[in-house]
Design an enzyme around this catalytic site. Structure first.
Site, mmCIF file in Angstrom:
data_model
loop_
_atom_site.group_PDB
_atom_site.id
_atom_site.type_symbol
_atom_site.label_atom_id
_atom_site.label_comp_id
_atom_site.label_asym_id
_atom_site.label_seq_id
_atom_site.Cartn_x
_atom_site.Cartn_y
_atom_site.Cartn_z
ATOM 1 N N SER A 63 0.994 -1.359 -0.122
ATOM 2 C CA SER A 63 -0.100 -0.072 -0.029
ATOM 3 C C SER A 63 1.002 1.350 0.086
ATOM 4 O O SER A 63 1.619 1.433 -0.988
ATOM 5 C CB SER A 63 -1.131 -0.167 1.204
ATOM 6 O OG SER A 63 -2.012 0.752 0.991
ATOM 7 N N LYS A 118 -20.959 17.342 9.941
ATOM 8 C CA LYS A 118 -19.683 17.657 10.879
ATOM 9 C C LYS A 118 -19.479 16.603 11.720
ATOM 10 O O LYS A 118 -18.093 16.298 11.912
ATOM 11 C CB LYS A 118 -20.469 18.817 11.673
ATOM 12 C CG LYS A 118 -19.195 19.258 12.656
ATOM 13 C CD LYS A 118 -17.952 19.926 11.848
ATOM 14 C CE LYS A 118 -16.972 20.406 12.405
ATOM 15 N NZ LYS A 118 -15.759 20.680 11.582
#
Length: 273
Positions: A85, A137
């Site tokens: 990765s 949020k």
């Protein structure tokens, strides 16, 4: 800063080792080491990578610095036990890559995780009252399920980060994006398979990579030594470290837990075995 005895360094190969999860600490140490490589005018750099990956931004900054340094220094990357990765991503900053036949590599993709403790919190009678400026949020809040719009937002975020990863691999290895996408689905593969896919150039050990780096800059591979650049720890830390080597497994576990907690909710280029 001007370093004395520059000819000495011009006859050596710089070596930087990237181990463990890639985060802000790794980024800081590697960037400082790369600056030293440039200042001391090493002709070549051996980049040893033994990492499952890590955070997206830190991996991108290391890659960008390596890519700039390529214009002045020959860089050979050596994939160790695992270079997956984000480990692959920073490896793309090297012009040449060597991997062991059994190296675990690949895992090209992006992951983001959150924790849903809603049912546990209900059992113990704990709830949260949230006042927020917008509907998203508190995305990935651990006391509730994701909504469908939130899932779409996060998927778009993942898709964009994934495309950046694919594009970098394609450009660095001179492959088409379609070719990279054919194996960039999160799967892991061996160094042998990576060679067949075009991710690495050669199979071999770190010693083979060192010899190749020496040959690239016209140095004698039999005599040329590596100069390892690493973070200088305070004296007391070195003393304590030497006394707790037997607890290295515990220390590694604590480091990994800290990384997990600090990156919760962040997009990661990270192989999770």
């Amino acid at each position: 800063m001007i370093w004395p005895f520059q000819p000495k360094f011009r006859k050596q190969i710089a070596r930087i080792e990237v181990t463990g999860a890639i985060g802000s600490t790794t980024r800081k140490q590697v960037l400082e080491s790369l600056k030293t490589v440039e200042e001391r005018k090493f002709p070549a750099l051996l980049l040893r990578i033994d990492s499952p990956g890590g955070t997206v931004g830190d991996s991108q900054e290391i890659y960008a610095a390596l890519n700039r340094l390529q214009k002045k220094v020959k860089i050979v990357a050596s994939f160790g036990n695992i270079s997956a990765s984000g480990g692959v991503y920073i490896g793309m900053g090297a012009e040449h890559i060597v991997a062991n036949p059994g190296t675990i590599t690949g895992s090209i993709g992006v992951i983001i995780r959150g924790n849903n403790l809603e049912r546990l919190l209900e059992k113990i009678g704990v709830s949260f009252k949230v006042i927020k400026s917008g509907p998203y949020k508190d995305i990935l809040a651990f006391d509730r399920e994701l909504t469908e719009p939130e899932k779409n937002i996060l998927q778009d975020l993942i898709d964009i980060s994934y495309q950046q990863f694919v594009q970098t691999v394609a450009e660095a290895r001179k492959l088409t994006t379609e070719t990279v996408k054919s194996f960039a689905d999160g799967r892991i593969f061996t160094g042998q398979q990576a060679l067949e896919l075009g991710i690495v150039d050669r199979l071999g050990t770190e010693e083979d990579a060192r010899r190749w780096a020496a040959e690239l800059v016209g140095l004698d591979p039999e005599k040329t030594k590596c100069y390892t650049l690493e973070e200088r720890k305070p004296f007391w830390n070195r003393v304590v470290s030497s006394r707790v080597q037997g607890a290295s497994g515990l220390s590694a576990g604590i480091d990994w837990l800290e990384f997990e907690l600090s990156t919760s909710g962040q997009p990661l280029w990270l192989y999770r075995p």
